[in-house]
Design a protein around this motif. Structure first.
Motif, PDB file in Angstrom:
ATOM      1  N   TRP A 480      -9.947  -6.129  -5.005  1.00  0.00           N
ATOM      2  CA  TRP A 480     -10.974  -6.605  -4.353  1.00  0.00           C
ATOM      3  C   TRP A 480     -12.277  -7.468  -4.744  1.00  0.00           C
ATOM      4  N   ILE A 492     -12.261  -8.327   4.155  1.00  0.00           N
ATOM      5  CA  ILE A 492     -11.759  -7.060   3.699  1.00  0.00           C
ATOM      6  C   ILE A 492     -12.839  -5.887   3.693  1.00  0.00           C
ATOM      7  N   LEU A 500      -5.871  -0.021   3.649  1.00  0.00           N
ATOM      8  CA  LEU A 500      -4.969  -0.495   2.711  1.00  0.00           C
ATOM      9  C   LEU A 500      -4.333   0.636   1.701  1.00  0.00           C
ATOM     10  N   LEU A 510       1.394  -3.790   3.688  1.00  0.00           N
ATOM     11  CA  LEU A 510      -0.017  -3.856   3.830  1.00  0.00           C
ATOM     12  C   LEU A 510      -0.604  -4.879   4.643  1.00  0.00           C
ATOM     13  N   GLU A 511      -0.017  -5.607   5.166  1.00  0.00           N
ATOM     14  CA  GLU A 511      -0.599  -6.563   6.340  1.00  0.00           C
ATOM     15  C   GLU A 511      -0.730  -5.925   7.312  1.00  0.00           C
ATOM     16  N   LEU A 514      -4.677  -5.344   7.876  1.00  0.00           N
ATOM     17  CA  LEU A 514      -5.458  -6.397   8.000  1.00  0.00           C
ATOM     18  C   LEU A 514      -6.075  -6.368   9.567  1.00  0.00           C
ATOM     19  N   LEU A 527      -2.364 -11.043   0.106  1.00  0.00           N
ATOM     20  CA  LEU A 527      -2.122  -9.579  -0.517  1.00  0.00           C
ATOM     21  C   LEU A 527      -1.045  -9.485  -1.479  1.00  0.00           C
ATOM     22  N   LEU A 530      -2.520  -8.069  -4.630  1.00  0.00           N
ATOM     23  CA  LEU A 530      -2.813  -6.662  -4.712  1.00  0.00           C
ATOM     24  C   LEU A 530      -1.759  -6.076  -4.736  1.00  0.00           C
ATOM     25  N   GLU A 531      -0.497  -6.613  -3.768  1.00  0.00           N
ATOM     26  CA  GLU A 531       0.926  -5.911  -3.955  1.00  0.00           C
ATOM     27  C   GLU A 531       1.308  -5.895  -5.516  1.00  0.00           C
TER      28      GLU A 531
END
Length: 636
Positions: A480, A492, A500, A510-511, A514, A527, A530-531
């Protein structure tokens, strides 16, 4: 449910915190030049005494925030000992507040008969002056009731004179932006004496001098008097009080200017062509700060928690406005618990009814009393949190809420132990989208001592996430802070971050965490990075405190080489500095020795950057880290 008050709080005061100030003021006799009844009294004070002596209804018009109401509440008990002031905030009334028909058993016949019950406050058993505030903001039915009082000093079948009434006054602002009505019935207007007042006709200067008795406000008053009429209207005496409150607390003075319709009030004139003139806000506020010998900082460390703590200690009502999901509600509750040792009295406006606050009940003596919510009447100090403040369920509930925030009372009864009120709301627009919130006017907005616009960086939710979810939270927070841009961080929220984290721990996509915008569209934040951070098999190299700690010797050598090649450092220096800046205090403390070893190779100006404008907690860590750095040997 009667919205009346028999005490005299001023803007920003709480019943508990102000009782001592009112007592202290009562003990202090006026100077000879200020004795009641003499020509040297304020114009409004002389008018009040004259109307009481004549037995005539007085009608007073003046702008909001110039001290009309406070002059009545302070002057009458002093000039007319034994006389009580009963304040009726007319804008907050509902039709059954003043008078209601109820079945009562007749003493002679024993039968139930319909009887008009009058609010208990209008039968106090001693002489009283009835002050009807903001009568032009009342509904049509209330207007009719109030006009009967103003014209005849009666209400239904009750004669107010017989109940002890010695004066009736109506105080209003003529601005259609705030009232939406004008009194035009000649039969009504022919029964009143009308006085139009300005700030020069009330006792606000004396009240401010007493409130800030340690300061000489002569220069502040001179500066205010030198402003144009429009600027004096914007910087009303009530708002000026809040600005001075902020100065005394060490806050930016601009926080004392109200948030009107979600926007900070700006001090600017209007040109002859109708266009806005130059913004003089900073110039005027800097002048006030200089006049009282206080700094006017741009901001302070840890603003949200500091504002809430100060509100509790100083008996303030404050407004915190921030985007959805930024964590302002949880932080506010936590700070209140720290300060008072108890949970706040919490109301969420979208689900709060009038009956959640108070209900009318007939009493054996034939008057109408009000039963208040248990949470508002409990013993001990209490702080009210009004969540979703600009999303009220209905107008009736908001009317009652306005009485509490404006007068610190409900149904005319001061709330015992009320020490602070914190209102939380969302802005009208966020990320280019209009939020379903109501608007306020400047008279309502200026009731708050502080109005602060909360940003995500102001809420210390990161540490809570780390404490709750551990390493996964650290990884998500590093993404982030480092991998998305400012707009992405606005999408976010801290609430989304927690979703998340939970979805990753549950093995879900994860989507789905959002914000969903409709038609298959989610918040526009990629994402993939992040993934990758969360994937153990990604092989992607990321840099955080854990990685620095694993290879501390290598990073010491790289930073030492950077310091020798340039006084400003190199890219390696900037990377480590950014890792330090992004880390939470708990992460820094966990790797304190590593931080000290690397810190000695950082340029002095970057070391200093970690101390400036930081929270006390972060400053304490960095002071300790610098001390530890000095203890380390000169070479690794």
């Amino acid at each position: 449910m009667s919205s009346v008050e028999t005490t005299a709080p001023t803007a920003g005061d709480a019943p508990a915190g102000r009782a001592e100030r009112r007592t202290r003021k009562a003990r202090q006799p006026r100077r000879t030049s200020e004795r009641p009844g003499q020509d040297t009294g304020t114009r409004l004070e002389r008018f009040i005494s004259a109307m009481i002596a004549m037995g005539q209804t007085g009608q007073v018009f003046g702008e909001h925030g110039i001290g009309k109401t406070s002059t009545f509440l302070s002057y009458i008990p002093e000039a007319h000992p034994g006389t009580e002031v009963i304040l009726v905030p007319a804008a907050n009334l509902t039709p059954d507040d003043l008078l209601v028909n109820a079945p009562v058993r007749d003493e002679r016949s024993g039968e139930l008969v319909l009887t008009q019950l009058i609010m208990r406050q209008l039968s106090p058993g001693r002489p009283f002056v009835l002050l009807i505030d903001d009568s032009l903001q009342a509904g049509e039915t209330i207007q009719s009731q109030l006009m009967q009082i103003a014209c005849n000093w009666t209400l239904g079948e009750h004669d107010l004179r017989a109940l002890g009434c010695v004066g009736v006054f109506l105080a209003d602002n003529e601005s259609l932006a705030e009232t939406g009505a004008r009194r035009s019935d000649l039969a009504v207007l022919d029964r009143m004496v009308t006085l139009r007042v300005t700030a020069n006709d009330t006792a606000w200067r004396r009240h401010l001098a007493e409130r800030f008795e340690g300061w000489d406000l002569a220069e502040v008053f001179r500066l205010w008097a030198g402003l144009s009429p429009r600027l004096r209207s914007l910087l009303s005496p009530r708002t000026l009080q809040h600005v001075l409150d902020c100065a005394r607390a060490g806050f930016p003075l601009v926080w004392g200017l109200p948030l009107v319709g979600g926007q900070r009030l700006r001090l600017r004139d209007v040109k002859s062509d109708g266009k806005p003139g130059p913004d003089r806000t900073a110039e005027i506020l800097d002048g006030i700060a200089a006049a009282v010998g206080c700094p006017n900082p741009a901001t302070i460390a840890d603003p949200v928690r500091t504002i809430v703590r100060t509100a509790v200690r100083e008996n303030w009502a404050v407004l915190l406005q921030g985007p959805p999901g930024c964590g302002k509600t949880e932080v506010t509750k936590a700070v209140v618990r720290e300060e008072t040792g108890a949970d706040p009295v919490y109301f969420s406006l979208p689900v709060t009814n009038v009956e959640d606050l108070c209900v009318p009940v007939p009493t054996p003596d034939g008057t109408l009393d009000t039963l208040l919510s248990r949470s508002l009447m409990g013993p001990g100090p209490k702080v009210i949190v009004w969540d979703e403040y600009n999303r009220p369920k209905d107008k009736a509930t908001f009317a009652k809420l306005m009485e509490i925030t404006q007068e610190w009372s409900l149904a005319g009864r001061p709330l015992p132990g009320l020490t602070a009120q914190i209102a939380l709301q969302n802005p009208p627009y966020h990320l280019g989208r209009k939020l379903l919130v109501s608007s306020n006017n400047v008279a309502q907005a200026s009731r708050f001592t502080v109005g602060y616009e909360v940003g995500p960086e102001d809420i210390p939710a990161n540490q809570w996430l780390i404490d709750t979810y551990g390493d996964v939270a650290e990884t998500v927070l590093e993404w982030w802070k480092s991998d998305i841009d400012d707009e992405g961080r606005e999408w976010i929220t801290k609430r989304t971050l927690e979703r998340l984290i939970k979805l990753h721990l549950a093995g879900q996509p994860l989507e789905t965490g959002l914000i969903y915008l409709g038609d298959g569209e989610y918040a526009p934040v990629p994402l993939s990075q992040l993934e990758a951070r969360l994937s153990e098999s990604s092989g992607r190299k990321v840099l955080g405190l854990r990685e620095l700690a694993r290879d501390v010797a290598e990073w010491e050598a790289r930073l030492a080489a950077a310091s020798e090649s340039s006084d400003e450092g190199t890219n390696d220096t900037d990377l480590v500095h950014q890792v330090f800046a992004n880390a939470e205090v708990s992460q820094l403390e966990r790797h304190a020795e590593v931080v000290a070893r690397l810190l000695r190779h950082m340029p002095p100006k970057l070391r200093a950057a970690h101390l400036v404008g930081q929270t006390p907690e972060r400053q304490r860590f960095w002071i300790g880290a610098l001390s530890r750095m000095a203890e380390l040997p000169a070479t690794p």
